[in-house]
Design a protein around this motif. Structure first.
Motif, short mmCIF file in Angstrom:
data_model
loop_
_atom_site.label_atom_id
_atom_site.label_comp_id
_atom_site.label_asym_id
_atom_site.label_seq_id
_atom_site.Cartn_x
_atom_site.Cartn_y
_atom_site.Cartn_z
N THR A 1 0.83 -1.21 0.00
CA THR A 1 0.00 0.00 0.00
C THR A 1 0.86 1.26 0.00
OG1 THR A 1 -0.15 -0.19 2.42
CG2 THR A 1 -1.96 -1.08 1.13
N GLY A 2 2.02 1.19 0.67
CA GLY A 2 2.92 2.34 0.63
C GLY A 2 3.41 2.63 -0.77
N LEU A 3 3.68 1.56 -1.53
CA LEU A 3 4.11 1.74 -2.92
C LEU A 3 2.98 2.30 -3.78
CD1 LEU A 3 6.28 1.37 -5.07
CD2 LEU A 3 5.49 -0.98 -5.37
N LEU A 4 1.74 1.82 -3.54
CA LEU A 4 0.59 2.34 -4.29
C LEU A 4 0.42 3.84 -4.05
CD1 LEU A 4 -2.08 2.01 -5.91
CD2 LEU A 4 -3.19 1.48 -3.73
N VAL A 5 0.47 4.23 -2.78
CA VAL A 5 0.33 5.65 -2.46
C VAL A 5 1.51 6.44 -2.99
CG1 VAL A 5 0.24 7.30 -0.55
CG2 VAL A 5 -1.11 5.21 -0.44
N GLY A 6 2.70 5.89 -2.84
CA GLY A 6 3.89 6.61 -3.30
C GLY A 6 3.94 6.82 -4.79
N ALA A 7 3.18 6.01 -5.54
CA ALA A 7 3.18 6.13 -7.00
C ALA A 7 2.14 7.12 -7.51
CB ALA A 7 2.94 4.76 -7.64
N LEU A 8 1.35 7.73 -6.62
CA LEU A 8 0.26 8.62 -7.06
C LEU A 8 0.73 9.71 -8.02
CD1 LEU A 8 -2.03 9.07 -3.92
CD2 LEU A 8 -2.59 7.97 -6.08
N PRO A 9 1.78 10.47 -7.69
CA PRO A 9 2.18 11.54 -8.62
C PRO A 9 2.60 11.01 -9.98
CG PRO A 9 3.19 11.84 -6.46
CD PRO A 9 2.60 10.47 -6.47
N TRP A 10 3.30 9.88 -10.00
CA TRP A 10 3.78 9.34 -11.27
C TRP A 10 2.63 8.72 -12.06
CZ3 TRP A 10 6.55 9.55 -6.83
CH2 TRP A 10 7.80 10.15 -6.90
N LEU A 11 1.65 8.11 -11.36
CA LEU A 11 0.49 7.57 -12.05
C LEU A 11 -0.30 8.66 -12.76
CD1 LEU A 11 -0.82 5.00 -9.40
CD2 LEU A 11 0.30 4.48 -11.58
N SER A 12 -0.40 9.81 -12.11
CA SER A 12 -1.17 10.91 -12.68
C SER A 12 -0.38 11.72 -13.69
CB SER A 12 -1.67 11.84 -11.56
OG SER A 12 -0.57 12.40 -10.87
N GLY A 13 0.93 11.47 -13.77
CA GLY A 13 1.76 12.23 -14.69
C GLY A 13 2.15 13.60 -14.17
N ASP A 14 1.85 13.89 -12.90
CA ASP A 14 2.19 15.19 -12.33
C ASP A 14 3.59 15.17 -11.75
OD1 ASP A 14 -0.26 16.22 -12.96
OD2 ASP A 14 -1.15 15.85 -10.98
N ASP A 15 4.20 16.32 -11.73
CA ASP A 15 5.47 16.50 -11.04
C ASP A 15 5.17 16.70 -9.56
OD1 ASP A 15 7.87 17.25 -9.99
OD2 ASP A 15 8.25 18.87 -11.41
N PRO A 16 5.71 15.83 -8.66
CA PRO A 16 5.41 16.00 -7.23
C PRO A 16 5.73 17.40 -6.73
CG PRO A 16 6.54 13.92 -7.62
CD PRO A 16 6.57 14.67 -8.92
N ALA A 17 6.80 17.98 -7.22
CA ALA A 17 7.17 19.32 -6.76
C ALA A 17 6.10 20.34 -7.16
CB ALA A 17 8.52 19.72 -7.35
N ARG A 18 5.57 20.21 -8.36
CA ARG A 18 4.53 21.14 -8.81
C ARG A 18 3.26 20.98 -7.97
NH1 ARG A 18 3.90 23.64 -13.78
NH2 ARG A 18 5.70 22.44 -14.53
N THR A 19 2.89 19.71 -7.67
CA THR A 19 1.69 19.46 -6.87
C THR A 19 1.83 20.02 -5.46
OG1 THR A 19 1.32 17.42 -8.12
CG2 THR A 19 0.13 17.67 -6.05
N VAL A 20 3.00 19.80 -4.85
CA VAL A 20 3.22 20.30 -3.49
C VAL A 20 3.23 21.82 -3.47
CG1 VAL A 20 4.88 20.39 -1.58
CG2 VAL A 20 4.44 18.22 -2.75
N LEU A 21 3.84 22.43 -4.46
CA LEU A 21 3.86 23.89 -4.51
C LEU A 21 2.45 24.45 -4.66
CD1 LEU A 21 5.58 26.49 -4.66
CD2 LEU A 21 5.61 26.22 -7.16
N ARG A 22 1.63 23.78 -5.48
CA ARG A 22 0.25 24.22 -5.66
C ARG A 22 -0.53 24.11 -4.35
NH1 ARG A 22 -0.58 21.73 -10.15
NH2 ARG A 22 -1.42 19.82 -9.27
N ALA A 23 -0.24 23.06 -3.56
CA ALA A 23 -0.92 22.91 -2.27
C ALA A 23 -0.43 23.93 -1.26
CB ALA A 23 -0.70 21.49 -1.73
#
Length: 589
Positions: A39-61
């Motif tokens: 489950t940790g791997l599933l959650v950890g893959a969320l940004p890559w599954l969606s094609g988003d850059d994790p840095a961009r998502t975190v900055l937006r939040a």
């Protein structure tokens, strides 16, 4: 030995050697570690599954209005040490988590260990209280069935059963909004939000406990009805055993089936109460996991999901042990004799009548245009022109109700059929111990929906898959519990001793006893399946804004609850009618 009294000799049970004991302890530990890692791997893959850059998502939040220029994103990656891929990121998080370091929130910068444990305490208080109230309600709803069973009748409890089925079909978030609008704001009796005292528990607990209590009450009444058909009940009554003693024995026997469901409910409420926690501004674990998943704050979500998974395994194991303890010696010496109960008189006619009313309303709506708009009739009250009123765009509610029947009831029935087959297969083929079902039960359907939406985009089909991935679990646990009782029965032990093969035992001994109660359980969950789809649609992960699906209509109508209550009452009434009819349907002989 006394002549004429021959005691069958049970086969010797293998002694538990130290190697077996170590294996018995190691297997759950490995299961828990594998579940947390997966489950940790599933959650950890969320940004890559969606094609988003994790840095961009975190900055937006963190800062909505700030431009995500390359320099800012590079600085954020270095500051947070964002992983380059999900595998390395998950392995790194697991390595730190084993030593007690759950990481730091990417959004708030706060240590996760300061966020998740307090949220877990809040959710545990809320879920534990709601589960307790639900159990009390279930006992009250099933009490008439116990009294009737002790008298030799097996009609399921009469009006109490109908009321329980109606409560099981009530939407939780509608109950929450009604509580805020009427009890808190209108009457001023309770606070509208927060979590600082016992008075803040009342409304969220009722919103969670009323539907859960109705569902548990119907499952418990069904277990009572199954118990009433067992041979020992007739023997006790014929022998003149007191009515109170027979009632107590029937209640205890029926509770063996429901206890695992109660523990399943408790853990499920920990993560699934996210919508209720959001309505009442309760800082619980479900809300934390949902907010973290939407912001892709991976350390927070990974920690929250890991806690839920471990609790799910613990609850599953506790349910198995309690089930064995409640059965006592009957669970090992062939003392059980489960039988198919007789059909309840009149139940089929009532179910057919309610379904006929629902079908007539749907047909009346299908004959009207669900897309026609007239802003002059915006939020119009029921009239000859609009028998059930109009919505915020002047569309006919009756027409929307009819058009939404297929995507609501049809899809919910399809999902229920799929999860019934899956749950029965998993419960029959698995062993009586905590496993995959208990792990997945701990995962909020919302988190699964977000993961699927990241891959395929928001859609009603994706929401259906997300609900299906978790909806089979209660049925699997119910099947697992009943199958353990059948395997401990005399007729099953005799067939196995005679050399019957595994598939013969499944077809001729397990399925005929297990399938009727689990089938009724699946029918009872049809309205809840429709509401689970509604919850994902409400979050933008399911049906679109223009969809007439009942759940989506409920979510849209809640905003106008005070001005136009019919927007909520009509789809809610459809779900309640469906739930009561499903509760009356008998899948036995």
């Amino acid at each position: 030995m006394t002549a004429g009294r021959v005691r069958p000799v049970a086969p010797a049970r293998p002694r538990r050697t130290p190697g077996r004991l170590r294996s018995g302890l190691l297997r759950p530990a490995l299961t828990g570690l594998g579940a947390v890692a997966g489950t940790g791997l599933l959650v950890g893959a969320l940004p890559w599954l969606s094609g988003d850059d994790p840095a961009r998502t975190v900055l937006r939040a963190r800062e909505v209005e700030r431009e995500p220029d390359p320099a800012t994103l590079d600085a954020l990656r270095e500051q947070l040490d964002l992983p380059a891929d999900p595998v390395r990121g998950t392995l790194s998080w697991l390595g730190r988590a084993v030593s007690g370091d759950l990481g730091t929130s990417w959004v708030s910068g706060q240590p996760v260990a300061e966020v998740v444990p307090p949220a877990l305490g809040v959710s545990a208080t809320l879920a534990g209280t709601a589960a307790t109230v639900a159990v009390v309600l279930a006992v009250l709803f099933a009490s008439p069935a116990v009294r009737r069973a002790a008298d030799g009748r097996a009609d399921g409890g009469g009006a109490a059963g109908v009321l329980a089925a109606a409560l099981a079909a009530l939407p939780e978030f509608v109950l929450a909004v009604l509580g805020v609008a009427v009890v808190a704001v209108g009457w001023g009796l309770l606070p509208t939000s927060g979590f600082t005292g016992p008075e803040h528990l009342v409304l969220p607990v009722l919103a969670l406990a009323l539907p859960a209590g109705g569902l548990l009450g119907r499952v418990l009444a069904g277990a009572v009805r199954e118990t009433a058909g067992e041979a020992w009940v007739r023997t006790w009554r014929a022998a003149g055993v007191s009515r109170a003693a027979v009632q107590g024995a029937i209640a205890r026997r029926a509770l063996t089936v429901v206890v695992p469901q109660v523990l399943l409910l408790l853990v499920g409420l920990l993560g699934a109460g996210a919508v209720i926690e959001a309505v009442f501004d309760v800082p619980g674990l479900g809300r934390v996991a949902l907010a973290g998943a939407l912001a892709q704050d991976l350390p927070v979500v990974q920690a929250a999901v890991a806690v839920l998974v471990l609790l799910g395994l613990a609850a599953g194991g506790a349910g198995v042990l309690l089930h064995r303890a409640l059965l006592g010696p009957a669970g090992t010496d062939g003392g059980l004799s489960p039988e198919l109960p007789p059909p309840a008189p009149g139940a089929g006619r009532w179910a057919a009548g309610l379904l006929a009313v629902l079908l007539l309303a749907v047909l009346a709506g299908v004959l009207r245009d669900p897309a026609a708009q007239d802003l002059g009739d915006r939020l119009a009250a029921p009239s000859w022109a609009h028998p059930l009123g109009a919505d915020a765009l002047g569309r006919d509610v009756l027409a929307r109700f009819g058009a939404g029947a297929l995507p609501s009831v049809g899809l919910a029935l399809l999902i229920s059929a799929v999860v019934l087959v899956t749950g029965v297969a998993a419960g029959l083929l698995g062993r009586e111990r905590a496993g995959l079902a208990d792990v997945l039960n701990a995962l909020p359907a919302v988190v699964v929906g977000i993961a699927l939406a990241a891959v395929a985009g928001p859609s009603l089909a994706g929401a259906a898959v997300a609900v299906s991935l978790v909806a089979w679990i209660p049925l699997a646990v119910h099947t697992r519990t009943l199958a353990a009782e059948v395997r401990a029965s005399g007729f099953h032990l005799a067939a196995r001793t005679s050399g019957a093969g595994r598939w013969h035992l499944v077809r001729h001994h397990l399925l005929p006893v297990v399938l009727p109660p689990v089938g009724r359980h699946a029918l009872l969950r049809v309205p809840q399946t429709a509401l689970a789809l509604a919850g994902l649609s409400f979050l933008g992960l399911g049906a679109g804004a223009e969809s007439p699906e009942w759940g989506r209509s409920l979510a849209d109508g809640v905003v106008y609850l005070e001005r136009a209550p019919w927007l909520v009452a009509v789809p809610a009434a459809g779900l309640v009618l469906l739930g009561v009819a499903a509760g009356l349907v008998r899948t036995g002989r």
